[in-house]
Design a protein around this motif. Structure first.
Motif, PDB file in Angstrom:
ATOM      1  N   HIS A 250       0.872  -1.176   0.000  1.00  0.00           N
ATOM      2  CA  HIS A 250       0.000   0.000   0.000  1.00  0.00           C
ATOM      3  C   HIS A 250       0.907   1.223   0.000  1.00  0.00           C
ATOM      4  N   TYR A 251       0.793   2.045  -1.043  1.00  0.00           N
ATOM      5  CA  TYR A 251       1.759   3.106  -1.289  1.00  0.00           C
ATOM      6  C   TYR A 251       1.038   4.458  -1.339  1.00  0.00           C
TER       7      TYR A 251
ATOM      8  N   ALA B 106       5.635  -0.693  -9.914  1.00  0.00           N
ATOM      9  CA  ALA B 106       5.191  -1.668  -8.906  1.00  0.00           C
ATOM     10  C   ALA B 106       3.846  -2.273  -9.310  1.00  0.00           C
ATOM     11  N   ALA B 107       2.935  -1.417  -9.788  1.00  0.00           N
ATOM     12  CA  ALA B 107       1.604  -1.911 -10.178  1.00  0.00           C
ATOM     13  C   ALA B 107       1.729  -2.882 -11.354  1.00  0.00           C
ATOM     14  N   ARG B 108       2.648  -2.564 -12.281  1.00  0.00           N
ATOM     15  CA  ARG B 108       2.823  -3.439 -13.448  1.00  0.00           C
ATOM     16  C   ARG B 108       3.413  -4.791 -13.026  1.00  0.00           C
ATOM     17  N   LEU B 109       4.375  -4.743 -12.111  1.00  0.00           N
ATOM     18  CA  LEU B 109       5.054  -5.985 -11.711  1.00  0.00           C
ATOM     19  C   LEU B 109       4.197  -6.867 -10.810  1.00  0.00           C
TER      20      LEU B 109
ATOM     21  N   LEU C 141      -2.527   2.007  -4.628  1.00  0.00           N
ATOM     22  CA  LEU C 141      -1.938   3.350  -4.641  1.00  0.00           C
ATOM     23  C   LEU C 141      -2.925   4.354  -4.047  1.00  0.00           C
ATOM     24  N   TYR C 142      -2.418   5.314  -3.281  1.00  0.00           N
ATOM     25  CA  TYR C 142      -3.245   6.334  -2.638  1.00  0.00           C
ATOM     26  C   TYR C 142      -2.591   7.693  -2.898  1.00  0.00           C
ATOM     27  N   CYS C 143      -3.263   8.527  -3.683  1.00  0.00           N
ATOM     28  CA  CYS C 143      -2.702   9.820  -4.057  1.00  0.00           C
ATOM     29  C   CYS C 143      -3.524  10.899  -3.361  1.00  0.00           C
ATOM     30  N   SER C 144      -2.928  11.613  -2.404  1.00  0.00           N
ATOM     31  CA  SER C 144      -3.739  12.561  -1.622  1.00  0.00           C
ATOM     32  C   SER C 144      -4.217  13.718  -2.481  1.00  0.00           C
TER      33      SER C 144
END
Ligand code: FES
Length: 320
Positions: free
Chosen positions: A144-145, A159-162, A169-172
């Motif tokens: 969880h990034y 990371a998502a591809r691998l 993913l969490y983008c504020s």
């Protein structure tokens, strides 16, 4: 370097990967193989910046199974004491550097039935090597990034591809925040939690896990703490009779090293305990910035972690 044996490496590649983040690939200067490492390991990179010697620890983020090169990522920080600016602005492909052998203070715990990784910002780097290792071994993990904005999220797409559905993913900037409590509440028995990122995030996640009743032995954190600045002071070494001035932007460990003293260290971030040094006396207040000494040890004023802690006062006398 008293962080262990040294390796001479050549910079083989420098690549910008996100806002203010560059990836460096090192190969052995003699063209040979590099020592193997395990996911979560770091190396200490030595830098000669004019009359200053800077040593910073960086997580190894490439594959632990690759003996041909090491990769680290460096975030250029505004309050940099010199190390990240040096690597961003003063080195080029082909330059040689001296680094420590890999040391792992943040390994995967083999007792875990599942590994829950929580990364914030540049704290993603150790998890890239750990995910690679666990993926190869067929172990169960989730990453969880959390990032401020997409352009700050180094390696998010990679990371998502691998690792596909194991990466979240969490983008504020997009209004998506890390759901810490929900994550901690929905894990199978035997899950181990690993956190790396800004100090406030680490404290928040580890604190929430403790509040939720997670066993202490299942909690792991990696801190990248630069030594905080402070007032200058003098360190007197009782056994050798040497006196050293510690500058406002210099750690006590750096001042000892600059004076030619082979002082021990591993993490240089206040976590491992390797630099613990006995105090004979001091005429001020000890500023303990480490995560190693207990409250009782701090109150006893008999030890200091030289890599991050300092004196607010005039003179500190060490048993050295
Ligand atoms: S070198 Fe690790 S606590 Fe100082």
């Amino acid at each position: 370097m008293s962080g262990g044996a040294e390796l001479r490496v050549k910079i083989a590649e420098i690549e910008p990967v996100a806002t203010d983040v560059r990836r460096f690939r090192f190969v052995a200067a003699d063209g040979g193989a590099l020592p193997l490492f395990s996911g979560g390991a770091h190396v200490v990179v030595g830098m000669e910046a004019g009359d200053r010697r800077i040593r910073n620890a960086y997580s190894l983020m490439g594959s632990p199974f690759d003996e041909s090169s090491y990769q680290v990522s460096v975030l250029k920080t505004r309050d940099s004491r010199g190390g990240s600016v040096f690597l961003h602005e003063r080195v080029a492909v082909g330059d040689t550097l001296v680094i420590s052998h890999p040391v792992n203070l943040f390994p995967v715990d083999r007792r875990a039935r599942k590994h829950l990784f929580i990364a914030g910002g540049i704290g993603i780097t150790p998890f890239l090597a750990m995910a690679e290792q666990l993926s190869e071994e067929g172990a169960r993990f989730e990453l969880h990034y959390a990032m401020r904005a997409r352009d700050c999220g180094a390696y998010a797409e990679e990371a998502a591809r691998l690792y596909g559905g194991r990466v979240h993913l969490y983008c504020s900037a997009e209004g998506r925040r890390l759901p810490v409590d929900a994550l901690l509440a929905n894990q199978p028995l035997g899950t181990h939690l690993y956190v790396c990122g800004p100090e406030r995030m680490i404290e928040g996640v580890i604190g929430a896990a403790r509040d939720a009743g997670w066993p202490e032995e299942n909690l792991h954190a990696e801190r990248f703490q630069a030594p905080p600045a402070g007032e200058p002071f003098r360190a007197r070494l009782a056994r050798s009779g040497i006196s050293i001035d510690v500058g406002p932007h210099q750690s006590l460990l750096e001042a000892l090293e600059a004076a030619g003293i082979d002082a021990p260290y591993l993490c240089r971030g206040g976590a491992c305990g390797q630099c613990e040094t006995a105090i004979v006396s001091c005429d001020g207040t000890l500023v303990h910035n480490d995560h190693y000494l207990t409250p009782e040890e701090r109150a006893g004023a008999a030890k200091i972690m030289t890599c991050v802690s300092r004196l607010a006062g005039r003179e500190l006398v060490l048993d050295l």
